[in-house]
Design an enzyme around this catalytic site. Sequence first.
Site, PDB file in Angstrom:
ATOM      1  N   GLU A 154      22.909   2.130  -6.854  1.00 23.54           N
ATOM      2  CA  GLU A 154      23.714   2.936  -7.551  1.00 23.54           C
ATOM      3  C   GLU A 154      24.423   4.044  -6.765  1.00 23.54           C
ATOM      4  O   GLU A 154      25.722   4.157  -6.798  1.00 23.54           O
ATOM      5  CB  GLU A 154      22.862   3.760  -8.715  1.00 23.54           C
ATOM      6  CG  GLU A 154      23.612   4.084  -9.898  1.00 23.54           C
ATOM      7  CD  GLU A 154      22.880   4.682 -10.886  1.00 23.54           C
ATOM      8  OE1 GLU A 154      22.198   3.751 -11.466  1.00 23.54           O
ATOM      9  OE2 GLU A 154      22.894   5.679 -11.066  1.00 23.54           O
ATOM     10  N   ASP A 155      23.638   4.630  -5.741  1.00 26.52           N
ATOM     11  CA  ASP A 155      24.419   5.621  -5.007  1.00 26.52           C
ATOM     12  C   ASP A 155      24.884   5.301  -3.482  1.00 26.52           C
ATOM     13  O   ASP A 155      25.451   6.086  -2.756  1.00 26.52           O
ATOM     14  CB  ASP A 155      23.520   6.739  -4.728  1.00 26.52           C
ATOM     15  CG  ASP A 155      23.337   7.337  -6.217  1.00 26.52           C
ATOM     16  OD1 ASP A 155      23.796   6.722  -7.024  1.00 26.52           O
ATOM     17  OD2 ASP A 155      22.151   8.213  -6.417  1.00 26.52           O
TER      18      ASP A 155
END
Length: 742
Positions: A94-95
């Site tokens: 996600e990051d």
Amino acid sequence: MSQASIPLQEQEKTKILKAYKKLISSCLPFTNEEERKLIREAFELSNKAHKGMRRKSGELYIFHPLAVAQIIIDEIGLYDYTSVICALIHDVVEDTDITLDEIQRKFGLTVRQIVDGLTKVSGVFDSTANKQAESLRKMLITMSYDIRVALIKIADRLHNMRTLDSMRQEQQLKISVETKALYAPLAHRLGLYPIKSELEDLALKYTEPQVYNEIARKLKETQADRDTYIQDFIKPIKQKMEEIGIDCKITGRVKSISSIYEKMLKQHVTFEEVYDIFAIRIVIDPKDKDERGVCWRAYAAITLTYTPHPNRLRDWISSPKANGYESLHTTVMGPGGKWVEVQIRTKRMDYIAERGLASHYMYKDKNSEAQKESLQEKWLNSIRDLLENKQINGQDFFSVVTSNLVAEQIYVFTPKGDLIELPVGATAIDFAYAIHTDIGNHAIGAKVNHKTVSLNYELSNGDHVEILTAKNQKPNIKWLEFAKTIKAKTKIKEATRIERQALIEKGKLLFQRKAKSLNVSDNHPIIKKLLEEFDLNNLDDFYFLLGSHRLSTQKLNDFINKNLKYLQSSTSKLEIGELPSPSPSELINPEDVDLDSMTIKDADLNATVKTGKCCNPIPGDDIIGISDPIEGIVIHRLHCLQVVKTINQDPDRVIKTKWSTGNLVEFLTSIRITGYDRMGMLNDIVRTISMVMRINIRSITIDVQDDMFEGVIKFYVRNIKELNQVITLLKNISGVLTVERT
Ligand code: MN
């Protein structure tokens, strides 16, 4: 979340290494060298990917995945290296730039799937219920593929809540509300009690900081007194346990701030008036396999020292909660006339109570023959089935999932002996669809405990069920009348969609005509009451009922006419709070009366039952029965003026009642039982009533003197036949001398 890369300080490097070393040493007992190598790789990947990223608090990001992994082991008790790896890399996709393909290459397909599940779950809910429901749908589907996704997600949320301080206030509120609405119930459903309490407390801290701080302060102020009291309370019990040779650990535990607050709200009392701020917990190390027996013996010993509260015995050892919780709770009168809750359980029960689902998961892992899905996994699967169905709209769905999180369950057996979990009230058709959609679609009947029954047969805890099928059978739209589970309802609706749609349209037309003449719109309060009255989920279900003539227009007319008047005459007249003069304080409020003393008399048991015209109680309302020599028993809402009047003038005529299934009413009854005391006696009595007869016990008080006991048991019955059956069965228990109505 990320900032321009900041060079790692030596100090921080040491701190990261320390945290990592702690994690690895926690993994030592359940991993081999190979597995630890993979954990190290996961850590290095995560550390590299999150390099230079800091959380809002200023702390390096890597501390978050490290903490989540540590929670997985220490607090959830999931001793599983795959889960540790996933926790370490749960935020990288996600990051950061790392892709799922890379993860699969390094750690395999399972890790990819779990991380994928954790990744899709992102963002915070908007305030609109629909959007919230859609996010929830998305999230729970991914969770339901692998139970570990849910557990890691909860660990992730727990750490985020613990470090919520540095977030903006608006974010704090959003995340807290979501935690309270979803993650705490989820943790509860998975049996993670300590985590559930902490999540609720943290949510309260941000949503109602004043309340939270006030209770926390008062707890601190009263701590020293409480500790002394607990020590005094425990001492004689300890002695007694030693005397009778029960090896146990006794501790006093303060309840969570949120549960104290809940009690204050529910019982309308101040902090000082909440009597069970703390509970005593007795954890027994049993000498033999008779765990229940030893718990009941401990119970007997405690109630010999302290008098038990007549209405507060909670027996979750005879029938554990759906999430696996087993414990025996009683409330006794402690020194100084204080009520004290005592929880009795064995070490094994305590482990399950603290660790919930994870303990089942581990158990399953270690026993290769135990390939059966745990009940929780089945529950998650059923949620997934439900979520992947596009027919349910967002609104419906939210209420379904949240109610599914706490609904009470029954357990029934397949012919092979597998356990199936169903909601209370489920019928044979629900069971058929729970086994397989094909079996549901072709079901013609069922055999329950070897007796042939129809598909609308309501199942009870412990039933053995076999579904009878026929090739030519097709789902019937009529099944919707008795299907209870969402899965069955959806599948039947799916299979009979065209037919159903036509009937919905027809019903809609019928209703609109009627509504026009009455000046009632779709969102009139009467619609809500109507859906409740006929036990319907939404308007379509109502139109369908009407269109298929299962609900006659005559019946609808009657209902509307009766209730319109009732709604117009304003409910407030019936509420106790707004009683007209004479001054309300002179009257006894029904809630202040010991309703448990109001049991049914012999003469009334065969009387006819009617509902009061004054307040029109419907299933779900709190109700009270009033015996009338001419009318029989008349059921009123708890706050009906008639009840207030009777309680004040002629309390002998008041009978405690509650709704049972099928819109029937149950009456509180009371029996006195005497006999010779022996080991397991109480257990036999309780089992006969609650397990053999499947009747809910309201309260038990037992006095033991020398070798004899005398007890009073209160429970609900539907009729005299049921009561006589209980009495006969109790008389057959060896050692029982007399059983009679009080
Ligand atoms: Mn995270």
